[in-house]
Motif scaffolding. Structure first.
Motif, PDB file in Angstrom:
ATOM      1  N   GLY A   1      43.921  38.142  48.466  1.00 50.37           N
ATOM      2  CA  GLY A   1      43.380  37.097  49.328  1.00 50.37           C
ATOM      3  C   GLY A   1      43.243  37.526  50.779  1.00 50.37           C
TER       4      GLY A   1
ATOM      5  N   TYR B   1      38.181  36.648  44.050  1.00 50.11           N
ATOM      6  CA  TYR B   1      39.495  36.151  44.475  1.00 50.11           C
ATOM      7  C   TYR B   1      39.850  34.848  43.771  1.00 50.11           C
TER       8      TYR B   1
ATOM      9  N   ASP C   1      44.834  31.245  51.202  1.00 46.97           N
ATOM     10  CA  ASP C   1      45.875  32.223  51.530  1.00 46.97           C
ATOM     11  C   ASP C   1      47.088  31.543  52.157  1.00 46.97           C
TER      12      ASP C   1
ATOM     13  N   VAL D   1      48.454  38.451  44.427  1.00 47.77           N
ATOM     14  CA  VAL D   1      47.377  37.500  44.707  1.00 47.77           C
ATOM     15  C   VAL D   1      47.163  37.374  46.218  1.00 47.77           C
TER      16      VAL D   1
ATOM     17  N   LEU E   1      43.012  34.144  41.369  1.00 46.21           N
ATOM     18  CA  LEU E   1      43.917  33.025  41.631  1.00 46.21           C
ATOM     19  C   LEU E   1      44.014  32.089  40.427  1.00 46.21           C
TER      20      LEU E   1
ATOM     21  N   VAL F   1      49.054  29.904  49.445  1.00 45.24           N
ATOM     22  CA  VAL F   1      49.800  30.890  48.656  1.00 45.24           C
ATOM     23  C   VAL F   1      51.040  31.353  49.413  1.00 45.24           C
TER      24      VAL F   1
ATOM     25  N   THR G   1      46.019  33.625  37.688  1.00 47.19           N
ATOM     26  CA  THR G   1      47.441  33.602  38.027  1.00 47.19           C
ATOM     27  C   THR G   1      48.052  32.227  37.781  1.00 47.19           C
TER      28      THR G   1
END
Length: 214
Positions: A76, A37, A153, A72, A41, A156, A44
């Motif tokens: 997550g 993950y 998370d 993403v 991330l 995000v 990205t």
């Protein structure tokens, strides 16, 4: 059950090694999923920075971000749920090994002072094996993989909500307020899901060898 003979001790040792191997695989999965993950991330973020340099944070940048950030977030959220389940599975494995240690103590009571991990399968025994203490502090829980992934998370979600508000033409104040509210809501939802899963897994459990028995 009479476990005073040799075959029983061999059976217990075999089961102990099986649980230990399963716990090792569980921890490897925790590290692997968390690392995957974070890699997604990081990739990205790098991609967003390159697009931002090329487009100057314009409409094309927002379009690209609105395409990749939900993916993403999906990774997550899935990672968070799996880490919660893995922690629950790890707790059951620790309980199983604590019970086996209890059998070892029944076989040879004189070894008890030399055991660092607990041979009780209640909550104090579980914590003793996990952290070699009767209780753990807030910093211990905050440093866990599910919490770290959950916080990412939440961040995000906040960024994605801000981009959606910006694309809809909202002003800066509205963007900040809505993003903050969505982040807090996501934090509450993730915490509630984890709490319910842990509670459901533990509500029907009863310790066979609690610490108070000694």
């Amino acid at each position: 059950m009479d476990i005073s003979d040799g075959p029983h001790a061999q059976f217990l040792a075999t089961e102990h090694w099986s649980l230990l191997a399963t716990r090792s695989m569980t921890w490897n999965e925790i590290f692997s999923r968390t690392g995957t993950y974070l890699t997604v991330l990081s990739a990205t973020v790098v991609a967003l920075s390159l697009v931002a340099n090329a487009t100057g944070f314009g409409r094309d940048f927002r379009t690209f971000a609105l395409l990749v950030l939900p993916l993403v977030l999906l990774v997550g959220i899935g990672t968070y749920f799996r880490l919660v389940e893995a922690d629950i599975e790890d707790a059951w494995l620790v309980i199983g090994m604590n019970r086996l240690r209890h059998a070892y103590v029944e076989l040879a009571p004189e070894i008890e002072p030399y055991l660092v991990a607990s041979h009780h399968d209640d909550e104090p025994g579980l914590l003793q094996t996990y952290s070699f203490r009767g209780r753990v502090g807030v910093t211990h829980w905050l440093s866990g993989s599910p919490v770290i992934v959950g916080i990412i998370d939440v961040a995000v979600v906040g960024v994605l909500t801000g981009l959606i508000c910006r694309s809809a033409g909202a002003d800066t104040v509205v963007q900040n307020v809505v993003s903050g509210m969505m982040a807090v809501l996501t934090l509450a939802l993730l915490g509630a899901v984890a709490y319910r899963r842990v509670r459901r897994a533990s509500q029907d459990y009863w310790a066979r060898f609690p610490s108070a028995s000694n």
